[in-house]
Design a protein around this motif. Sequence first.
Motif, PDB file in Angstrom:
ATOM      1  N   UNK A  74       0.841  -1.206   0.000  1.00 38.92           N
ATOM      2  CA  UNK A  74       0.000   0.000   0.000  1.00 38.92           C
ATOM      3  C   UNK A  74       0.874   1.253   0.000  1.00 38.92           C
ATOM      4  N   UNK A  75       1.925   1.237   0.818  1.00 38.48           N
ATOM      5  CA  UNK A  75       2.861   2.372   0.876  1.00 38.48           C
ATOM      6  C   UNK A  75       3.600   2.487  -0.457  1.00 38.48           C
ATOM      7  N   UNK A  76       4.043   1.359  -0.982  1.00 37.67           N
ATOM      8  CA  UNK A  76       4.797   1.311  -2.241  1.00 37.67           C
ATOM      9  C   UNK A  76       3.977   1.904  -3.396  1.00 37.67           C
ATOM     10  N   UNK A  77       2.742   1.459  -3.539  1.00 37.57           N
ATOM     11  CA  UNK A  77       1.880   1.905  -4.638  1.00 37.57           C
ATOM     12  C   UNK A  77       1.540   3.389  -4.495  1.00 37.57           C
ATOM     13  N   UNK A  78       1.363   3.854  -3.264  1.00 38.07           N
ATOM     14  CA  UNK A  78       1.040   5.262  -3.023  1.00 38.07           C
ATOM     15  C   UNK A  78       2.239   6.176  -3.249  1.00 38.07           C
ATOM     16  N   UNK A  79       3.445   5.589  -3.292  1.00 41.26           N
ATOM     17  CA  UNK A  79       4.671   6.381  -3.343  1.00 41.26           C
ATOM     18  C   UNK A  79       5.324   6.426  -4.714  1.00 41.26           C
TER      19      UNK A  79
ATOM     20  N   UNK B 122       3.127   2.661   8.059  1.00 38.88           N
ATOM     21  CA  UNK B 122       3.057   3.938   7.340  1.00 38.88           C
ATOM     22  C   UNK B 122       4.353   4.244   6.588  1.00 38.88           C
ATOM     23  N   UNK B 123       5.347   3.357   6.733  1.00 38.85           N
ATOM     24  CA  UNK B 123       6.602   3.554   6.030  1.00 38.85           C
ATOM     25  C   UNK B 123       7.452   2.303   6.098  1.00 38.85           C
TER      26      UNK B 123
ATOM     27  N   UNK C   4       4.065   6.802   3.688  1.00 43.32           N
ATOM     28  CA  UNK C   4       2.740   7.063   3.137  1.00 43.32           C
ATOM     29  C   UNK C   4       2.545   8.572   2.970  1.00 43.32           C
ATOM     30  N   UNK C   5       1.992   9.000   1.815  1.00 47.18           N
ATOM     31  CA  UNK C   5       1.852  10.442   1.554  1.00 47.18           C
ATOM     32  C   UNK C   5       1.213  11.252   2.696  1.00 47.18           C
TER      33      UNK C   5
END
Length: 148
Positions: free
Chosen positions: A19-24, A56-57, A76-77
């Motif tokens: 989730x963090x990877x895709x958002x980043x 979150x990271x 995470x953004x």
Amino acid sequence: MGEMVIREMELADVDQVMEVEVATFAAPWPTDIFYQEILDNEHAFYFVMELDKKIIGYIGTWIVIDDMQITNIAVTPAYRGMKLGEMLFRYTIQFAIKLGVARLSLEVRKSNIVAQKMYRKFGLVPGGIRKNYYAVDQEDAIVMWVNL
């Protein structure tokens, strides 16, 4: 802010890390790469940052003999700009020093000035350019490094 924990990444963490990877990242790693890193790569050390048990990271590294390469770092953004990336980076450097790592290096997008400023706070300096390093847009990477 709630309870913050930095710990070693486990297989059960991969979905949240994705989730963090895709958002980043514009070109996120596929899920199976994270499984391979955790299960099969004896040089890989990955850590997650949790806030109230939610990832979150994360940061990924390879350590070979006394060199550490940062493979990726992301927050995470919604949690950027709070110095959490610095906290995660500091934790990783302390881990590396305990293992006797002598040098740390990484690649960073030429356009990612925010990350470059953070790395400079830890003493990293530019050591070269990798032309067209990023597959998605052929952006150059700056290689940064520091002796620990």
